[in-house]
Design a protein around this motif. Sequence first.
Motif, PDB file in Angstrom:
ATOM      1  N   GLY A  79      41.095  53.773  60.755  1.00  0.00           N
ATOM      2  CA  GLY A  79      41.727  52.874  61.706  1.00  0.00           C
ATOM      3  C   GLY A  79      40.791  51.756  62.134  1.00  0.00           C
ATOM      4  O   GLY A  79      39.744  51.524  61.515  1.00  0.00           O
ATOM      5  N   THR A  80      41.200  51.056  63.183  1.00  0.00           N
ATOM      6  CA  THR A  80      40.416  49.932  63.712  1.00  0.00           C
ATOM      7  C   THR A  80      39.757  50.346  65.022  1.00  0.00           C
ATOM      8  O   THR A  80      40.395  50.954  65.877  1.00  0.00           O
ATOM      9  N   VAL A  81      38.465  50.011  65.139  1.00  0.00           N
ATOM     10  CA  VAL A  81      37.730  50.177  66.394  1.00  0.00           C
ATOM     11  C   VAL A  81      37.809  48.850  67.140  1.00  0.00           C
ATOM     12  O   VAL A  81      37.386  47.825  66.604  1.00  0.00           O
ATOM     13  N   THR A  90      42.413  53.044  66.671  1.00  0.00           N
ATOM     14  CA  THR A  90      42.287  54.483  66.949  1.00  0.00           C
ATOM     15  C   THR A  90      41.180  54.756  67.973  1.00  0.00           C
ATOM     16  O   THR A  90      41.055  55.883  68.454  1.00  0.00           O
ATOM     17  N   SER A  91      40.355  53.728  68.265  1.00  0.00           N
ATOM     18  CA  SER A  91      39.307  53.925  69.268  1.00  0.00           C
ATOM     19  C   SER A  91      38.917  52.581  69.883  1.00  0.00           C
ATOM     20  O   SER A  91      39.147  51.523  69.296  1.00  0.00           O
ATOM     21  N   PRO A 103      46.388  55.435  70.860  1.00  0.00           N
ATOM     22  CA  PRO A 103      47.373  56.456  70.527  1.00  0.00           C
ATOM     23  C   PRO A 103      46.920  57.805  71.074  1.00  0.00           C
ATOM     24  O   PRO A 103      45.768  57.944  71.536  1.00  0.00           O
ATOM     25  N   ARG A 104      47.802  58.795  71.010  1.00  0.00           N
ATOM     26  CA  ARG A 104      47.437  60.155  71.425  1.00  0.00           C
ATOM     27  C   ARG A 104      46.192  60.576  70.641  1.00  0.00           C
ATOM     28  O   ARG A 104      46.111  60.333  69.434  1.00  0.00           O
ATOM     29  N   ASN A 105      45.222  61.141  71.311  1.00  0.00           N
ATOM     30  CA  ASN A 105      43.927  61.562  70.739  1.00  0.00           C
ATOM     31  C   ASN A 105      42.991  60.396  70.426  1.00  0.00           C
ATOM     32  O   ASN A 105      41.923  60.605  69.856  1.00  0.00           O
ATOM     33  N   GLY A 106      43.408  59.159  70.736  1.00  0.00           N
ATOM     34  CA  GLY A 106      42.505  58.023  70.565  1.00  0.00           C
ATOM     35  C   GLY A 106      41.299  58.170  71.481  1.00  0.00           C
ATOM     36  O   GLY A 106      41.367  58.830  72.529  1.00  0.00           O
ATOM     37  N   ILE A 107      40.183  57.540  71.095  1.00  0.00           N
ATOM     38  CA  ILE A 107      38.906  57.723  71.808  1.00  0.00           C
ATOM     39  C   ILE A 107      38.484  56.429  72.500  1.00  0.00           C
ATOM     40  O   ILE A 107      38.572  55.342  71.914  1.00  0.00           O
ATOM     41  N   LEU A 108      38.036  56.570  73.748  1.00  0.00           N
ATOM     42  CA  LEU A 108      37.366  55.464  74.454  1.00  0.00           C
ATOM     43  C   LEU A 108      35.913  55.865  74.627  1.00  0.00           C
ATOM     44  O   LEU A 108      35.619  56.917  75.213  1.00  0.00           O
ATOM     45  N   ILE A 151      32.534  59.736  76.780  1.00  0.00           N
ATOM     46  CA  ILE A 151      33.615  59.753  75.780  1.00  0.00           C
ATOM     47  C   ILE A 151      34.886  60.307  76.414  1.00  0.00           C
ATOM     48  O   ILE A 151      34.878  61.400  76.983  1.00  0.00           O
ATOM     49  N   PHE A 152      35.964  59.520  76.300  1.00  0.00           N
ATOM     50  CA  PHE A 152      37.281  59.914  76.808  1.00  0.00           C
ATOM     51  C   PHE A 152      38.260  60.041  75.643  1.00  0.00           C
ATOM     52  O   PHE A 152      38.129  59.336  74.636  1.00  0.00           O
ATOM     53  N   ARG A 153      39.250  60.914  75.842  1.00  0.00           N
ATOM     54  CA  ARG A 153      40.331  61.040  74.850  1.00  0.00           C
ATOM     55  C   ARG A 153      41.661  60.774  75.538  1.00  0.00           C
ATOM     56  O   ARG A 153      41.893  61.233  76.658  1.00  0.00           O
TER      57      ARG A 153
END
Length: 208
Positions: A32-34, A107-108, A135-140, A204-206
């Motif tokens: 995906g794209t960061v 995705t993040s 999206p669901r489960n995406g990461i910050l 890190i957040f989800r």
Amino acid sequence: MSKVREKISAPATARNRDPILEVLKAELPRRGTVLEIASGSGEHAIYFTGALAPLIWQPTDPDPACRNSIQGWWWDVQLNNILPPLDLNVCDEPWPVETTPPIEPITSIVCINMIHIAPWKACEGLMKGAGRILPRNGILYLYGPYKQKGEHTAPGNEAFNRSLKERNPEWGVRNLEDVIAEAGKNGLTLVRTVEMPANNLSVIFRKS
Ligand SMILES: C[S@@+](CC[C@H](N)C(=O)[O-])C[C@H]1O[C@@H](n2cnc3c(N)ncnc32)[C@H](O)[C@@H]1O
């Protein structure tokens, strides 16, 4: 030299990029794209893009001088998994990636050294945008200095906080618990924190 090639050099990026990269390798989705918020000089973007392929990197910054710099660094390396920098201020709605999404879905989101060098409303805007976009489960992923339970974790961070407030009273080292609470309002759950060199943290957040 043309205007788009005026590169900025931020020496701290050379010191923190390898420890940050190790955490990104462990925590970011593989595809995906960061979306990078507040890319600054663009040196992190170029370094991480090279190491994290096939992830696509989308640098952004509201400062035109920074976007010129990002283009300048890109020109040197000509990587094909980095997109042209976007003008993105986290306090604006919608973000440009909401009106024109990248071909590979985001995705993040990565944001390094921004929320303490901006008013608190930038943290609020970042969390709102991450809540809308991921999206669901995406990461910050966040990186920077933090207070914990209202206390600075090192004398150096306390001095840094004073210098920030001299530059702008609305800036300052943030309290980790406040940042976690703001994330929670937007569907983002803390996964973990990682202690980093020089009294910084990776946070890190989800997205749930
Ligand atoms: C200290 S620099 C960090 C740059 C880079 N991430 C690094 O670590 O070298 C802070 C950056 O935050 C950006 N910034 C400040 N306010 C912002 C906002 N409201 N939205 C997005 N970026 C912002 C600035 O333009 C600047 O590039």
